[in-house]
Design a protein around this motif. Structure first.
Motif, PDB file in Angstrom:
ATOM      1  N   UNK A 352       0.821  -1.212   0.000  1.00  0.00           N
ATOM      2  CA  UNK A 352       0.000   0.000   0.000  1.00  0.00           C
ATOM      3  C   UNK A 352       0.856   1.263   0.000  1.00  0.00           C
ATOM      4  N   UNK A 353       1.999   1.190   0.645  1.00  0.00           N
ATOM      5  CA  UNK A 353       2.878   2.366   0.727  1.00  0.00           C
ATOM      6  C   UNK A 353       3.735   2.573  -0.513  1.00  0.00           C
ATOM      7  N   UNK A 354       3.960   1.497  -1.299  1.00  0.00           N
ATOM      8  CA  UNK A 354       4.930   1.605  -2.390  1.00  0.00           C
ATOM      9  C   UNK A 354       4.473   1.028  -3.734  1.00  0.00           C
ATOM     10  N   UNK A 355       3.591   0.036  -3.730  1.00  0.00           N
ATOM     11  CA  UNK A 355       3.338  -0.709  -4.965  1.00  0.00           C
ATOM     12  C   UNK A 355       1.856  -0.822  -5.314  1.00  0.00           C
ATOM     13  N   UNK A 356       1.068   0.161  -4.942  1.00  0.00           N
ATOM     14  CA  UNK A 356      -0.335   0.160  -5.338  1.00  0.00           C
ATOM     15  C   UNK A 356      -0.450   0.698  -6.766  1.00  0.00           C
ATOM     16  N   UNK A 357      -1.567   0.400  -7.417  1.00  0.00           N
ATOM     17  CA  UNK A 357      -1.782   0.943  -8.763  1.00  0.00           C
ATOM     18  C   UNK A 357      -1.843   2.466  -8.713  1.00  0.00           C
ATOM     19  N   UNK A 358      -2.306   3.024  -7.578  1.00  0.00           N
ATOM     20  CA  UNK A 358      -2.328   4.477  -7.449  1.00  0.00           C
ATOM     21  C   UNK A 358      -0.947   5.087  -7.494  1.00  0.00           C
ATOM     22  N   UNK A 359       0.016   4.457  -6.792  1.00  0.00           N
ATOM     23  CA  UNK A 359       1.404   4.934  -6.850  1.00  0.00           C
ATOM     24  C   UNK A 359       1.947   4.824  -8.274  1.00  0.00           C
ATOM     25  N   UNK A 360       1.629   3.721  -8.946  1.00  0.00           N
ATOM     26  CA  UNK A 360       2.122   3.517 -10.305  1.00  0.00           C
ATOM     27  C   UNK A 360       1.598   4.608 -11.243  1.00  0.00           C
ATOM     28  N   UNK A 361       0.329   4.948 -11.112  1.00  0.00           N
ATOM     29  CA  UNK A 361      -0.251   5.982 -11.976  1.00  0.00           C
ATOM     30  C   UNK A 361       0.310   7.352 -11.630  1.00  0.00           C
TER      31      UNK A 361
END
Length: 374
Positions: A352-361
Motif C-alpha cells: 500500500x505504501x509503495x506498490x499500489x496501482x495508485x502509486x504507479x499511476x
C-alpha cells in the motif's frame, strides 16, 4: 497490467487509447468504456507474414492521420514480430513529433532488445532500480531513464475478498496442511524451457521438509501459455526430483488458463508464496501475494530486495540454497497464527505504501507531464 494503467488513467480524466490486436479480420474500435481500445487486425502477433507488416504500417499511417497524442508510451513485450512493429511505431511517432517513452519489462541483453532500446526514445522506463542499473551496464545511448514500479489494485487483492475455504477444498487440503504456492511459468514465450524460476530449488527443499513432516501441499501454476502438451513435456524434466523426494502426493497442478479472480482465490488458499527465481526484474506475483497478506519467499537476487524486507514482510534466501529454504519452511510451519498474521499485515502495508496501482499511476503522470505539451 496495461489494462490497469489504461483504466486508472481514464478514471482520472485523461484520454487514453490502447493499441491492441484484433481477433477479427478488420480494424475495430471499442468505445463503450474507458479507455478506448483500438484493435488493428494487422497487430495480431500470431501473424508472421511479411504482408502483415505492410498492413500494420498502413493501419498506423491512417490511425495517426486521424488522431493526435501528447505522449506515446510503448511496452517491450517480446511476442513474435513485436520488435519490428515497435520500430514502425517509433518511426510514426518521429513523423508526428510525439514524445515517445519505451517501458522495459524484461532484460534487454539480446541483440533485438539492445536494438530497440538504442532508438532515440525521449525516456526509457524500468520497473525497478536493479533493472535500470543492469540495463545501463549495456552502455546504450539513453537520453533519459526513470523507474516506475509495477502496482496492483489493493482494493481487489484483499484477503477478505478471496474464497480461501472453497479453494482449499478444491485441492483437497486438510485444515492442518500448510499450502505452498509456486505461481510462475516453466517456458519462455518462445516455447523453450526456463530454469530461471528455480522450481528445482523448491522441489529439493520440499523433499528435505518431507523427511520431517507430510502436512503440506504445493500448488504449481507451471504455466506454458495455455499449451497443456508443452506444459506436460517440460514438467517431465522434474520427474526425478519429484520421485526421489516422494512428492507426487503433495503436488497439485493448477489450471493455468486463469482469471484475476482465480488468482485471488489461489493466493487466499495458500499460506506461503514461494518463487526462488534468479534476477527478477520486478516480481508482480510478490506484490499480489503481499497485498493478500501472505508470507512470501524469494531469492536475494535481482529486484526482490526492493520489494521484500527480509524477516519483516517476507523472506529472502540465498540463490539456489534449498537447505536454507527447507529450514525456513519448517520455521514458518511452526509459527503461530498470530505471527503469520502480523507478517502478512506488514506485507500488505509495504504494498500500500509503495506498490499500489495508485502509486504507479502517480509516477506515470509525473513522467508524462515532463513531456506533454502545455
Amino acid at each position: 497490467m496495461l489494462q490497469v494503467w489504461g483504466e486508472q488513467l481514464a478514471l482520472r480524466g485523461h484520454e487514453v487509447t490502447v493499441l491492441a490486436a484484433s481477433l477479427s479480420e478488420k480494424d475495430e474500435v471499442q468505445q463503450d468504456k474507458d479507455p478506448r481500445v483500438v484493435r488493428l487486425a494487422s497487430f495480431d502477433p500470431a501473424k508472421v507474414q511479411i504482408r502483415t507488416l505492410f498492413e500494420f504500417r498502413d493501419a498506423l499511417h491512417a490511425f495517426f492521420k486521424e488522431h493526435s497524442f501528447d505522449v506515446m508510451h510503448l511496452h517491450n513485450m517480446f511476442a513474435p514480430l513485436t520488435p519490428l512493429r515497435t520500430v514502425l511505431v517509433f518511426e510514426e511517432g518521429v513523423r508526428h513529433h510525439i514524445p515517445m517513452l519505451m517501458h522495459s519489462h524484461c532484460m534487454n541483453d539480446t541483440q533485438m532488445g539492445k536494438l530497440l532500446l538504442s532508438l532515440s526514445w525521449d525516456d526509457v522506463l524500468f520497473v525497478s532500480e536493479w533493472h535500470r542499473k543492469e540495463t545501463l551496464g549495456l552502455y546504450l545511448p539513453f537520453k533519459n531513464t526513470d523507474v516506475i514500479y509495477n502496482g496492483v489494485r489493493v482494493d481487489y487483492f484483499q484477503k477478505e475478498k478471496g474464497n480461501r475455504e472453497q479453494a482449499r477444498r478444491q485441492i483437497q487440503a486438510s485444515p492442518d496442511d500448510c499450502i505452498l504456492l509456486w505461481p510462475s511459468r516453466i517456458v519462455n514465450p518462445d516455447g523453450k524451457p526456463t530454469t530461471r524460476k528455480r522450481l528445482s530449488t523448491l522441489l529439493k527443499a520440499a523433499a528435505r521438509v518431507k523427511k520431517r513432516t507430510n502436512t503440506f501441499k504445493i500448488m504449481l501454476m507451471a504455466s506454458a501459455y495455455g499449451d497443456k502438451a508443452l506444459q506436460k513435456r517440460h514438467l517431465s524434466a522434474y520427474d526425478d526430483l519429484m520421485k526421489e523426494g516422494k512428492l507426487y502426493e503433495n503436488i497439485v497442478l493448477l489450471d493455468t488458463t486463469h482469471s484475476y479472480s482465480f488468482m485471488r482465490d489461489t493466493y487466499a488458499a495458500c499460506d506461503i508464496m514461494c518463487l526462488p527465481s534468479l534476477d527478477e526484474v520486478f516480481g508482480l506475483v510478490f506484490i499480489e501475494a503481499m497485498a493478500m497478506e501472505k508470507i512470501v519467499i524469494g531469492a536475494n537476487s535481482g529486484a526482490l530486495p526492493e520489494i521484500v524486507d527480509n524477516g519483516v514482510n517476507g523472506y529472502l534466501i540465498e540463490p539456489d540454497n534449498d537447505q536454507q529454504l527447507a529450514e525456513l519452511f519448517l520455521s514458518i510451519f511452526e509459527m503461530g497464527e498470530g505471527q503469520r498474521a502480523e507478517m502478512g499485515q506488514r506485507a500488505r502495508q509495504k504494498v500500500m505504501d509503495n506498490f499500489s496501482s495508485g502509486h504507479m499511476i502517480d509516477d506515470t503522470l509525473r513522467i508524462y507531464e515532463k513531456y506533454a505539451s502545455p
